[in-house]
Design a protein around this motif. Structure first.
Motif, PDB file in Angstrom:
ATOM      1  N   THR B  12       0.555  -1.650   0.233  1.00 54.33           N
ATOM      2  CA  THR B  12      -0.229  -0.342  -0.426  1.00 54.33           C
ATOM      3  C   THR B  12       0.940   1.145  -0.186  1.00 54.33           C
ATOM      4  O   THR B  12       1.217   1.911  -0.840  1.00 54.33           O
ATOM      5  N   ILE B  43      -8.665   4.663  -0.939  1.00 57.80           N
ATOM      6  CA  ILE B  43      -8.844   5.067   0.013  1.00 57.80           C
ATOM      7  C   ILE B  43      -8.891   6.437   0.893  1.00 57.80           C
ATOM      8  O   ILE B  43      -8.639   7.222   0.848  1.00 57.80           O
ATOM      9  N   SER B  44      -8.891   6.003   2.622  1.00 57.22           N
ATOM     10  CA  SER B  44      -9.977   7.058   3.412  1.00 57.22           C
ATOM     11  C   SER B  44      -8.423   7.732   3.796  1.00 57.22           C
ATOM     12  O   SER B  44      -7.604   7.878   3.116  1.00 57.22           O
ATOM     13  N   ALA B  47      -6.427   6.371   6.182  1.00 59.88           N
ATOM     14  CA  ALA B  47      -5.764   5.513   6.251  1.00 59.88           C
ATOM     15  C   ALA B  47      -4.587   5.793   6.373  1.00 59.88           C
ATOM     16  O   ALA B  47      -3.242   5.373   6.081  1.00 59.88           O
TER      17      ALA B  47
END
Lengths: 203, 203
Positions: B12, B43-44, B47
């Motif tokens: 990620t 993603i948020s 995150a």
């Protein structure tokens, strides 16, 4: 409008350009505002807009001035060297030296020409890039003349021009005033590499 | 945390770096936001902050990666050329060719290394500049070796290094894929100028 008024307006416009230029160098063009420019000059925002319709017009005018100065420096440097010196080494050293000194003297001007040009719309950017092209063309024409006179070997004149410009312009980023070599000494090295090469005698 | 989680996290993080990098190239670092980076990755924001504490950390990580790639490219280029070729012309052409190809392949990486480094605080900028220095040092050491072996004339090795880098790095700005010459042909011209010079036979 009387002559006196025009003269005054031009003077104010020039002060605006100088102050805006200072601000762009310090903060970058994007982060500078018309309000800040007006404050530095000590005039109202309305008065500022009387001279330049927006920030972009100020940047464009600054780039045009920089382009003209750089071109004139190169023209003078070539004219002077071809008049004063007959051999190619002296000519090249002096052209590149005069050009570099001018270039470093207007260092902040060039900083704008280099880094802020992307902020201009394409058609205005093209006008500024043409100053750069015409500057390169002047030096290329000089190299072509000495090549046609048989003073240097026949070669791809575009690549050769590019090599000289690259080394001289890189001085702008790399040269340290407190270093061991002067600008002239570095340029003598550069010219000697290009003219005589560095291959050892034993090859 | 299990090994699998660590692997996933790294993956990620790498995707975040890639997407942030794309965004920085398109909009510039200053104008890009953490919100936009999160959106691109899908993603948020929470995150995203789990992986990088701020935008600056992302930029710094990208610069470190670029610095390492450029250094490794140069190391490989010198090693390969010194192993495969015995004469200086072949070595220089191949070192500079391999290096330039790598450089152009990672063009966007270098764009960040060049233009966005100013946005880092001084101590982080210093770390990135050290990658640049160590890269230059590798090539300088190569030139010093061939000078000590008597393969090129004794000269100021700093100025010579600077001249080679200047011409090759300028290709980054000037080279056009649709031009008449290939990268290799241009580099052959450059190496031949430096090795043999351009002075005419009649001097």
């Amino acid at each position: 409008m009387e002559k006196k008024d025009i003269a005054n307006m031009h003077q104010t416009a020039q002060i605006i350009l100088e102050k805006a230029h200072e601000l762009f160098v310090e903060k970058g063009y994007e982060r500078s505002s018309m309000r800040e420019i007006a404050e530095r000059v000590g005039i109202s925002k309305a008065a500022l807009y009387h001279h330049f319709k927006n920030k972009e017009e100020i940047l464009f005018t600054l780039c045009v001035q920089a382009g003209e100065i750089i071109n004139e420096d190169m023209r003078q440097a070539i004219l002077k060297s071809e008049t004063q010196y007959s051999n190619v080494r002296d000519q090249l050293v002096n052209i590149l030296y005069d050009y570099t000194i001018g270039y470093l003297k207007h260092k902040n001007f060039n900083k704008i020409l280099f880094f802020e040009i992307e902020s201009l719309p394409p058609e205005k950017r093209e006008i500024i890039i043409n100053y750069e092209r015409s500057n390169v063309a002047q030096f290329k024409n000089y190299l072509r003349r000495i090549m046609e006179q048989g003073k240097i070997k026949k070669t791809n004149i575009t690549v050769l021009t590019f090599c000289f410009f690259a080394t001289v312009q890189w001085l702008y980023f790399w040269y340290k005033k407190d270093g061991q070599l002067s600008i002239r000494e570095i340029i003598e090295y550069i010219v000697d590499y290009f003219l005589y090469g560095i291959i050892g005698d034993e090859k």
